[in-house]
Motif scaffolding. Structure first.
Motif, mmCIF file in Angstrom:
data_model
loop_
_atom_site.group_PDB
_atom_site.id
_atom_site.type_symbol
_atom_site.label_atom_id
_atom_site.label_comp_id
_atom_site.label_asym_id
_atom_site.label_seq_id
_atom_site.Cartn_x
_atom_site.Cartn_y
_atom_site.Cartn_z
ATOM 1 N N ARG A 185 -24.189 -0.294 17.195
ATOM 2 C CA ARG A 185 -23.779 0.980 16.614
ATOM 3 C C ARG A 185 -24.277 1.047 15.182
ATOM 4 O O ARG A 185 -23.975 0.178 14.364
ATOM 5 N N ALA A 186 -25.002 2.104 14.870
ATOM 6 C CA ALA A 186 -25.584 2.249 13.534
ATOM 7 C C ALA A 186 -24.506 2.558 12.503
ATOM 8 O O ALA A 186 -23.532 3.266 12.776
ATOM 9 N N ALA A 187 -24.689 2.021 11.305
ATOM 10 C CA ALA A 187 -23.794 2.315 10.190
ATOM 11 C C ALA A 187 -24.016 3.737 9.704
ATOM 12 O O ALA A 187 -25.096 4.310 9.857
ATOM 13 N N GLY A 214 -9.633 11.416 13.124
ATOM 14 C CA GLY A 214 -10.397 10.386 13.811
ATOM 15 C C GLY A 214 -11.036 10.987 15.046
ATOM 16 O O GLY A 214 -10.329 11.490 15.927
ATOM 17 N N LEU A 215 -12.361 10.987 15.097
ATOM 18 C CA LEU A 215 -13.126 11.551 16.207
ATOM 19 C C LEU A 215 -13.811 10.418 16.960
ATOM 20 O O LEU A 215 -14.578 9.644 16.369
ATOM 21 N N ASN A 216 -13.560 10.316 18.251
ATOM 22 C CA ASN A 216 -14.182 9.278 19.069
ATOM 23 C C ASN A 216 -15.622 9.657 19.392
ATOM 24 O O ASN A 216 -15.858 10.680 20.032
ATOM 25 N N VAL A 217 -16.563 8.826 18.969
ATOM 26 C CA VAL A 217 -17.981 9.127 19.163
ATOM 27 C C VAL A 217 -18.562 8.254 20.278
ATOM 28 O O VAL A 217 -18.915 8.751 21.342
ATOM 29 N N THR A 218 -18.640 6.941 20.060
ATOM 30 C CA THR A 218 -19.233 6.065 21.070
ATOM 31 C C THR A 218 -18.203 5.145 21.716
ATOM 32 O O THR A 218 -18.567 4.166 22.369
#
Length: 261
Positions: free
Chosen positions: A3-5, A144-148
């Motif tokens: 996961r990219a910073a 808080g948004l769940n992305v991956t």
């Protein structure tokens, strides 16, 4: 999973402002509140964390997710001149802004569940928490948004993420900038419009998954109110038609809001 910073330079190019990113913290809301208590003017300050070890929801509920799998941010909002009875609209406009940013960036059609969740069908995509930095008219709004986040990593079976929903665009930098643009535009209208802005109210109604549905409001002491969620009032409170009358509840009144079935 690689996961990219977050790239702070990229975010600032898309949304200039007072933005900080930390690798890990307990809670971005708690950090901004602490900065306020130490004497800093946090109006307009944005704090992002790659990982929250003690993320919080309503009623002290905890939430955690793997590093870099979410967008976890808090923003300081000045409520100077905004009557306290209008403060209940802040979580609602935050949810509306979040839905719009997600749809514009990823094409995922989400909806707001009163008072502080963003859903796709029955899956929770994001949560919102607003806390007053008393005694000053400053409010810290966190999301808080769940992305991956994957199904195996989810702390709750009802959680979903943009990746789980098949979103093609998972660039957290672009998502963060879009959220901040939508959110600050709506905050500015909230700050400058006497009373609830009619456009905001109508936007919220159109994006609501709660209005028109059968709900069960669980109150402290396990008291329940069941009926049809018919509207939100001028203070952002939910109006429930029980069949024998309309009851109005505020977010602070309830422990849970569930589907009636």
């Amino acid at each position: 999973m690689n996961r990219a910073a977050l790239n702070l330079t990229s975010i600032r190019e898309q949304f200039p402002g007072r933005i900080d990113v930390v690798a890990e913290t307990g809670s971005t809301n708690a950090d901004l509140l602490a900065r306020h208590a130490a004497g800093e003017d946090i109006r307009g300050a944005v704090l992002l964390a790659e990982h929250q070890s003690a993320g919080r929801g309503r009623n002290g509920r905890s939430w955690s997710a793997p590093p870099r799998s979410q967008i976890a941010l808090s923003i300081g909002v000045g409520a100077d001149g905004v009557p306290p009875e209008s403060w209940g609209w802040l979580p609602l406009l935050t949810g509306t802004a979040l839905v719009d940013a997600v749809t514009a960036t990823t094409g995922i059609e989400a909806a707001v569940k009163w008072p502080n969740d963003v859903l796709v069908e029955t899956g929770k995509l994001a949560g919102i928490l607003a806390e007053v930095a008393a005694p000053d008219p400053v409010i810290v709004v966190g999301l808080g948004l769940n992305v991956t986040l994957t199904a195996d990593e989810a702390p709750d079976a009802r959680a979903t993420s943009l990746q789980m929903l098949g979103a093609a665009q998972l660039d957290r930098d672009a998502l963060t900038a879009a959220i901040l643009r939508e959110l600050t535009a709506r905050i500015e209208k909230w700050q400058t419009t006497p009373g609830p802005d009619p456009g905001l109210v109508e936007d919220y109604r159109r994006r609501s998954s709660t209005l028109g549905s059968q709900v069960r409001a669980i109150m402290p002491g396990d008291r329940e109110i069941t009926g049809t969620a018919v509207d939100v009032d001028s203070l952002g409170r939910l109006r429930i038609d029980t069949g024998t009358g309309v009851v109005t509840v505020s977010a602070g009144d309830i422990t849970h809001l569930r589907p009636a079935d």
